[in-house]
Design an enzyme around this catalytic site. Structure first.
Site, PDB file in Angstrom:
ATOM      1  N   LYS A   5      14.658 -10.255  10.632  1.00 23.81           N
ATOM      2  CA  LYS A   5      15.258 -10.153   9.301  1.00 23.81           C
ATOM      3  C   LYS A   5      16.384 -11.176   9.108  1.00 23.81           C
ATOM      4  CE  LYS A   5      12.608  -6.873   7.714  1.00 23.81           C
ATOM      5  NZ  LYS A   5      11.658  -7.135   6.624  1.00 23.81           N
ATOM      6  N   SER A  47       0.822  -1.223   0.000  1.00 25.13           N
ATOM      7  CA  SER A  47       0.000   0.000   0.000  1.00 25.13           C
ATOM      8  C   SER A  47       0.849   1.262   0.000  1.00 25.13           C
ATOM      9  CB  SER A  47      -0.941   0.006   1.209  1.00 25.13           C
ATOM     10  OG  SER A  47      -0.204  -0.096   2.418  1.00 25.13           O
ATOM     11  N   ARG A  48       2.118   1.122   0.341  1.00 28.76           N
ATOM     12  CA  ARG A  48       3.000   2.305   0.344  1.00 28.76           C
ATOM     13  C   ARG A  48       4.457   1.847   0.363  1.00 28.76           C
ATOM     14  NH1 ARG A  48       3.702   2.398   6.193  1.00 28.76           N
ATOM     15  NH2 ARG A  48       1.864   1.390   7.017  1.00 28.76           N
ATOM     16  N   TYR A  89      13.583  -6.616  15.394  1.00 24.89           N
ATOM     17  CA  TYR A  89      13.602  -6.449  13.931  1.00 24.89           C
ATOM     18  C   TYR A  89      14.797  -7.208  13.325  1.00 24.89           C
ATOM     19  CZ  TYR A  89      13.589  -3.871   9.456  1.00 24.89           C
ATOM     20  OH  TYR A  89      13.564  -3.517   8.131  1.00 24.89           O
ATOM     21  N   ASN A 110       7.107  -8.653   1.402  1.00 23.43           N
ATOM     22  CA  ASN A 110       7.630  -7.319   1.700  1.00 23.43           C
ATOM     23  C   ASN A 110       7.058  -6.737   2.993  1.00 23.43           C
ATOM     24  OD1 ASN A 110       8.633  -4.426   0.846  1.00 23.43           O
ATOM     25  ND2 ASN A 110       6.427  -4.231   1.202  1.00 23.43           N
TER      26      ASN A 110
HETATM   27  P1  NAP Z   1       6.317   0.904   5.220  1.00 25.00           P
HETATM   28  O1  NAP Z   1       6.351   2.143   4.401  1.00 25.00           O
HETATM   29  O2  NAP Z   1       6.094   1.011   6.681  1.00 25.00           O
HETATM   30  O3  NAP Z   1       5.188  -0.059   4.606  1.00 25.00           O
HETATM   31  C1  NAP Z   1       4.917  -1.279   5.218  1.00 25.00           C
HETATM   32  C2  NAP Z   1       3.854  -2.004   4.421  1.00 25.00           C
HETATM   33  O4  NAP Z   1       3.579  -3.248   5.104  1.00 25.00           O
HETATM   34  C3  NAP Z   1       2.535  -1.242   4.353  1.00 25.00           C
HETATM   35  O5  NAP Z   1       1.974  -1.445   3.077  1.00 25.00           O
HETATM   36  C4  NAP Z   1       1.688  -1.921   5.419  1.00 25.00           C
HETATM   37  O6  NAP Z   1       0.313  -1.874   5.083  1.00 25.00           O
HETATM   38  C5  NAP Z   1       2.180  -3.351   5.312  1.00 25.00           C
HETATM   39  N1  NAP Z   1       1.921  -4.141   6.504  1.00 25.00           N
HETATM   40  C6  NAP Z   1       2.286  -3.906   7.786  1.00 25.00           C
HETATM   41  N2  NAP Z   1       1.855  -4.902   8.579  1.00 25.00           N
HETATM   42  C7  NAP Z   1       1.194  -5.792   7.775  1.00 25.00           C
HETATM   43  C8  NAP Z   1       0.543  -7.018   7.992  1.00 25.00           C
HETATM   44  N3  NAP Z   1       0.450  -7.557   9.218  1.00 25.00           N
HETATM   45  N4  NAP Z   1      -0.024  -7.650   6.943  1.00 25.00           N
HETATM   46  C9  NAP Z   1       0.045  -7.117   5.691  1.00 25.00           C
HETATM   47  N5  NAP Z   1       0.666  -5.970   5.425  1.00 25.00           N
HETATM   48  C10 NAP Z   1       1.230  -5.306   6.458  1.00 25.00           C
HETATM   49  O7  NAP Z   1       7.648   0.040   5.041  1.00 25.00           O
HETATM   50  P2  NAP Z   1       8.869   0.190   3.998  1.00 25.00           P
HETATM   51  O8  NAP Z   1       9.855   1.129   4.582  1.00 25.00           O
HETATM   52  O9  NAP Z   1       8.374   0.401   2.630  1.00 25.00           O
HETATM   53  O10 NAP Z   1       9.505  -1.287   4.119  1.00 25.00           O
HETATM   54  C11 NAP Z   1       9.054  -2.370   3.343  1.00 25.00           C
HETATM   55  C12 NAP Z   1       9.893  -3.607   3.668  1.00 25.00           C
HETATM   56  O11 NAP Z   1      11.272  -3.308   3.435  1.00 25.00           O
HETATM   57  C13 NAP Z   1       9.789  -4.047   5.124  1.00 25.00           C
HETATM   58  O12 NAP Z   1       9.844  -5.438   5.206  1.00 25.00           O
HETATM   59  C14 NAP Z   1      11.021  -3.426   5.748  1.00 25.00           C
HETATM   60  O13 NAP Z   1      11.434  -4.113   6.896  1.00 25.00           O
HETATM   61  C15 NAP Z   1      12.015  -3.573   4.612  1.00 25.00           C
HETATM   62  N6  NAP Z   1      13.143  -2.637   4.674  1.00 25.00           N
HETATM   63  C16 NAP Z   1      12.918  -1.287   4.632  1.00 25.00           C
HETATM   64  C17 NAP Z   1      14.025  -0.418   4.694  1.00 25.00           C
HETATM   65  C18 NAP Z   1      13.855   1.067   4.629  1.00 25.00           C
HETATM   66  O14 NAP Z   1      14.870   1.786   4.771  1.00 25.00           O
HETATM   67  N7  NAP Z   1      12.656   1.589   4.394  1.00 25.00           N
HETATM   68  C19 NAP Z   1      15.314  -0.946   4.798  1.00 25.00           C
HETATM   69  C20 NAP Z   1      15.484  -2.327   4.838  1.00 25.00           C
HETATM   70  C21 NAP Z   1      14.386  -3.158   4.767  1.00 25.00           C
HETATM   71  P3  NAP Z   1      -0.783  -1.153   6.020  1.00 25.00           P
HETATM   72  O15 NAP Z   1      -0.440   0.296   6.083  1.00 25.00           O
HETATM   73  O16 NAP Z   1      -2.055  -1.426   5.345  1.00 25.00           O
HETATM   74  O17 NAP Z   1      -0.642  -1.802   7.389  1.00 25.00           O
END
Ligand code: NAP
Length: 252
Positions: A163, A18-19, A159, A94
């Site tokens: 991971k 969703s984002r 976390y 994801n």
């Molecule tokens: P984000 O903006 O917080 O988005 C998280 C997404 O996960 C949202 O679409 C949320 O949907 C969904 N979500 C959360 N809980 C859920 C559940 N129980 N079931 C289904 N969907 C769920 O996160 P992001 O920064 O894009 O990160 C995405 C992935 O990359 C994650 O796994 C994160 O750990 C990993 N990552 C991110 C970074 C970074 O710097 N951003 C770095 C390394 C790894 P709703 O809003 O509908 O809950």
């Protein structure tokens, strides 16, 4: 074969789309020609906008709600994809959350919830998708881990454990299904600027973090989506059980 046809006919499920990074992955797979299920847990309107953005440019996408950590939701999610398109080829695990606190302040609930979404969620979605991949003797699973799962980070024991667990999960499942022509890989992004955390950093914190990144810039969601696209494409069929860091050289 043009770029746009690389994944034509294929069906992808992207959890947490969703984002942030998930939304950009969903769009990228759609540009590659895949039909995409955009999963969300709470942000329905945002998910609808992601799907609309895909259909607006001639792609095919549907939104699907579901908490990946709940077995009945993961099962229903996969069933909905099959009902919609009759097949599934690509799963991108994801969806992820953080509940950061130093260990002494971390509650068992902080621990459980992060492990439930980030690790159990990937397990459940993979478990319910896998019979469909095995039946077709083809498929790609990409798990979005993190450099924190490799190097650790203070304040993120839950976390980091989730991971790191995802990396072990990736390697084990890759071995289980390799003979069925199914690849399972993990990406380990570093600091990805999705407009949230990075935007909120103080100038000093930004400088400190950038000082640790040899490429001297934050990553973008496109950097991650590009790697997903590659791993799901025809050129990556012999790559499995791998972890690719996308961190500008930070972890090494
Ligand atoms: P984000 O903006 O917080 O988005 C998280 C997404 O996960 C949202 O679409 C949320 O949907 C969904 N979500 C959360 N809980 C859920 C559940 N129980 N079931 C289904 N969907 C769920 O996160 P992001 O920064 O894009 O990160 C995405 C992935 O990359 C994650 O796994 C994160 O750990 C990993 N990552 C991110 C970074 C970074 O710097 N951003 C770095 C390394 C790894 P709703 O809003 O509908 O809950």
């Amino acid at each position: 074969m043009t770029e746009a046809q690389r994944l034509s006919e294929q069906v992808a499920l992207v959890t947490g789309a969703s984002r942030g990074i998930g939304a950009v992955i969903a769009r990228r797979l759609a540009v590659d020609g895949a039909r995409v299920a955009v999963n969300y847990q709470a942000s329905e309107e945002a998910a609808r906008q992601v799907a609309q953005g895909i259909t607006d440019v001639g792609g095919e996408a549907v939104v699907m709600s579901g908490d990946v950590s709940r077995e009945e939701d993961a099962d229903a999610l996969v069933k909905s994809v099959i009902e919609q398109w009759g097949r599934i080829d690509i799963l991108v695990n994801n969806a992820g959350i953080t509940r950061d606190r130093l260990l002494l302040r971390m509650t068992p609930d902080d621990w459980d919830r992060v492990l439930e979404v980030n690790l159990r969620g990937a397990f459940l979605c993979t478990k319910y998708v896998m019979p469909h991949l095995i039946r077709r003797r083809q498929g790609r699973v990409v798990n979005i881990s993190s450099v924190v799962g490799i190097g650790g980070n203070a304040g993120q024991a839950n976390y980091a454990a989730s991971k790191a667990g995802l990396i072990g999960f990736t390697k084990a499942v890759a071995r289980e299904v390799a003979s069925r022509n199914i690849t399972v890989n993990a990406l380990a992004p570093g600091f990805i600027d999705t407009g949230g955390m990075v935007d909120q950093m103080t100038e000093e914190a930004r400088k400190t973090v950038l000082g640790r990144i040899p490429m001297e810039r934050f990553g973008s969601a496109d950097d991650v989506a590009e790697a997903v696209s590659f791993l799901c494409g025809p050129g990556a069929g012999y790559i499995t059980g791998q972890v690719i860091t996308i961190d500008g050289g930070m972890v090494g």
